[in-house]
Design an enzyme around this catalytic site. Structure first.
Site, PDB file in Angstrom:
ATOM      1  N   LYS A 116      -0.370  -2.747   4.641  1.00 44.98           N
ATOM      2  CA  LYS A 116      -0.833  -4.170   4.098  1.00 44.98           C
ATOM      3  C   LYS A 116      -1.143  -4.528   2.716  1.00 44.98           C
ATOM      4  O   LYS A 116      -0.913  -5.539   2.074  1.00 44.98           O
ATOM      5  CB  LYS A 116      -1.579  -5.037   5.221  1.00 44.98           C
ATOM      6  CG  LYS A 116      -1.304  -4.916   6.553  1.00 44.98           C
ATOM      7  CD  LYS A 116      -0.355  -5.844   7.041  1.00 44.98           C
ATOM      8  CE  LYS A 116      -0.025  -6.180   8.489  1.00 44.98           C
ATOM      9  NZ  LYS A 116      -0.014  -4.762   9.205  1.00 44.98           N
TER      10      LYS A 116
HETATM   11  C1  LIG Z   1       1.010  -4.512  10.554  1.00 49.33           C
HETATM   12  C2  LIG Z   1       1.216  -3.172  10.720  1.00 49.33           C
HETATM   13  C3  LIG Z   1       2.580  -2.522  11.336  1.00 49.33           C
HETATM   14  C4  LIG Z   1       3.532  -3.582  11.761  1.00 49.33           C
HETATM   15  O1  LIG Z   1       4.198  -4.066  10.671  1.00 49.33           O
HETATM   16  P1  LIG Z   1       5.169  -5.303  10.561  1.00 49.33           P
HETATM   17  O2  LIG Z   1       5.590  -5.651   9.343  1.00 49.33           O
HETATM   18  O3  LIG Z   1       4.192  -6.351  11.168  1.00 49.33           O
HETATM   19  O4  LIG Z   1       6.305  -5.004  11.635  1.00 49.33           O
HETATM   20  C5  LIG Z   1       2.693  -1.312  11.509  1.00 49.33           C
HETATM   21  N1  LIG Z   1       1.438  -0.611  11.315  1.00 49.33           N
HETATM   22  C6  LIG Z   1       0.295  -0.746  10.882  1.00 49.33           C
HETATM   23  C7  LIG Z   1      -0.811   0.089  10.367  1.00 49.33           C
HETATM   24  C8  LIG Z   1       0.031  -2.070  10.660  1.00 49.33           C
HETATM   25  O5  LIG Z   1      -1.072  -2.818  10.077  1.00 49.33           O
END
Ligand SMILES: *Cc1c(COP(=O)(O)O)cnc(C)c1O
Length: 504
Positions: free
Chosen positions: A113
């Site tokens: 993120k």
């Molecule tokens: C948010 C997240 C995901 C999922 O990603 P999306 O874009 O919501 O599909 C996968 N792995 C981790 C560690 C995340 O924080």
């Protein structure tokens, strides 16, 4: 370039409006009205650049109301200045078995993120200036863990912004809670709420539309904004690392010539990360299959395989919690694209989903879906086995979300016999962020009741890998935020963060 809404193709807004607004007034998501195309020669040229140059190039094609200098300022602030380990935001580790691990967790909060949320505050503050002059943005976030912390780090001490995060009191991991409650910065606030993630989310949505709050904010020159993955400003930075990964593989000869296709394997929750890969393919990145990996909440596996989206099913709390989701918001953008921008059909499906928890697409959507995607899932046991297998055979330690991707990739190879295509596995979090599950997968000395930081220490000693300093230093940090509020009190908390006296 302008942006349309997935629920009303007649709407046109500028990039800065799309980013500042987050979501279209009628509930649709903003999408660019066209996509720039990159030729093989362009890819060779990008391969000679560093990450920030690649980012500036791709961003400038979409942010036509930003100047080149503004874009340069944004990417420099996000990806250099020591925010990411060695100023390499998205390194690839090549494994002996051929898997190319694209590690997106070397940022301040150890989850992918950061790739978007380190950039979004800069895009947002510049966007606000372009459309609203001097207002302060109050970012409201309801989080189940990773987004809250990444948003706090991104917006920490950014001029012209305030950020308020709500998390469910008993719905985040101890590490995620610690990360948020020790958050530094003069413009941040964190509060637990009595309830689950849905309560937090509902409470935030209610505040967004509360007329009294809206008026009070307006009088105080403040406006609400969103750091959710529905914001175009969060998707755009994610397109960059797919191009960058391809360029890195080209530069180190893993890919023999520009144009050779790769597979991309993405552990998926809200469908943001894999949608960015789809857009990259649409823009000319040579991608063979987009491989969508889910945990036991396998609503997307079923959808991609059958065309039926059905959220009416048991919700599983898994060891890959950031993928525990039954309504993947960003799928709406894919549907819009695959129907050649038919907003009426998209509206119809979203209405069915809201009313009956289910919709079904026809063959005209299902056929391209099968052509583009492969989908699979695995449960917690298989996730742990994947962690152990990668560790035993490659001495590579991965987190639970990445392990889901590794498992589904193996399923893909077995079913498709595609052993030749270079495959990029998207690694979304540091194993130390989910140390409990990772340790239990690789160690026979795992003790469930040990304190979190003892487990982290054990994991490091056992595997000879370093604990990321961002996680190690949390142990000594002071807890700044211990407030717990009821759902009814969220409004007061927000006004306090905005430094507005409630009116009698
Ligand atoms: C948010 C997240 C995901 C999922 O990603 P999306 O874009 O919501 O599909 C996968 N792995 C981790 C560690 C995340 O924080």
């Amino acid at each position: 370039m302008n942006y349309k809404s997935t629920r009303n193709s007649g709407i046109r807004v500028s990039a800065s409006q799309a980013i500042a607004q987050g979501i279209s007034a009628e509930g649709g998501l903003f999408v660019p009205e066209n996509f720039p195309h990159y030729s093989h020669t362009d890819l060779l040229e990008l391969a000679r650049c560093g990450y920030t140059e690649r980012a500036a190039c791709i961003l400038s094609a979409f942010l036509s109301d930003f100047t080149a200098e503004e874009i340069q300022e944004c990417v420099t602030a996000a990806y250099t200045n020591g925010k990411f380990e060695k100023d390499i935001p998205a390194p690839i580790t090549s494994l002996k078995n051929g898997m190319q691990m694209l590690e997106l967790w070397h940022g301040p909060t150890c989850a992918f993120k950061d790739m978007a949320l380190q950039l979004l505050p800069h895009l947002l503050t510049k966007s606000l200036k372009k459309i609203h002059s001097s207002k302060t943005a109050l970012i409201l976030v309801a989080t189940s863990g990773d987004t809250g912390k990444a948003a706090l780090e991104g917006f920490k001490d950014v001029d012209g912004t305030l950020i308020q995060v709500f998390y469910p009191q008993n719905g985040v991991s101890p590490m995620q809670k610690r990360q948020m409650c020790t958050q530094e910065g003069s413009n941040v606030a964190v509060c637990a709420i009595e309830g689950n993630f849905d309560d937090a989310q509902t409470g935030v949505k209610r505040i967004f539309t509360d007329p009294e709050i809206k008026q009070l904010l307006e009088q105080n020159k403040i406006l609400f904004s969103s750091a959710n993955s529905i914001n175009w400003g969060r998707l755009l930075p994610q397109i960059v690392y797919y191009f960058s990964a391809y360029c890195d593989l080209l530069a180190n000869d893993t890919i023999k010539c520009a144009g050779e296709k790769i597979n991309v394997v993405v552990p998926t929750g809200n469908f943001g990360n894999i949608l960015a890969a789809y857009y990259a393919k649409k823009m000319g990145l040579p991608v063979h299959k987009l491989i969508c990996a889910s945990n036991s909440n396998n609503v997307l596996t079923e959808f991609i395989n059958t065309g039926v989206y059905n959220r009416k099913r048991e919700f599983h709390t898994t060891i890959s919690p950031s993928m525990d989701i039954l309504v993947s918001s960003n799928l709406e953008r894919l549907l819009y694209d695959l129907t050649e921008n038919d907003s009426e059909r998209v509206v119809g499906w979203m209405k069915e989903l809201a009313a009956n928890g289910r919709y079904q697409v026809g063959d005209d959507v299902l056929c391209p879906l099968h052509e583009l995607f492969y989908a699979g899932y695995c449960d917690d046991e298989e996730t742990k086995e994947a962690i152990k297998e990668l560790y035993d055979s490659e001495h590579y330690l991965c987190d639970t979300h990445t392990a889901v991707a590794a498992n589904v990739y193996q399923q893909y190879v077995k079913n498709s016999k595609d052993t030749e295509t270079v495959s990029v596995i998207v690694s979304t979090a540091s194993p130390y962020k989910f140390a409990d599950s990772v340790l239990s997968a690789v160690s026979d000395q795992y003790q469930k009741d040990e304190p979190e930081f003892d487990k982290i220490q054990k994991l490091s000693e056992l595997t000879g890998t370093a604990v990321p300093p961002q996680i190690a230093e949390l142990q000594a940090k002071t807890v700044r935020f211990g407030t717990i509020c009821s759902r009814e009190n969220m409004k007061e908390i927000v006004l306090k963060t905005a430094k507005i006296e409630p009116q009698a």
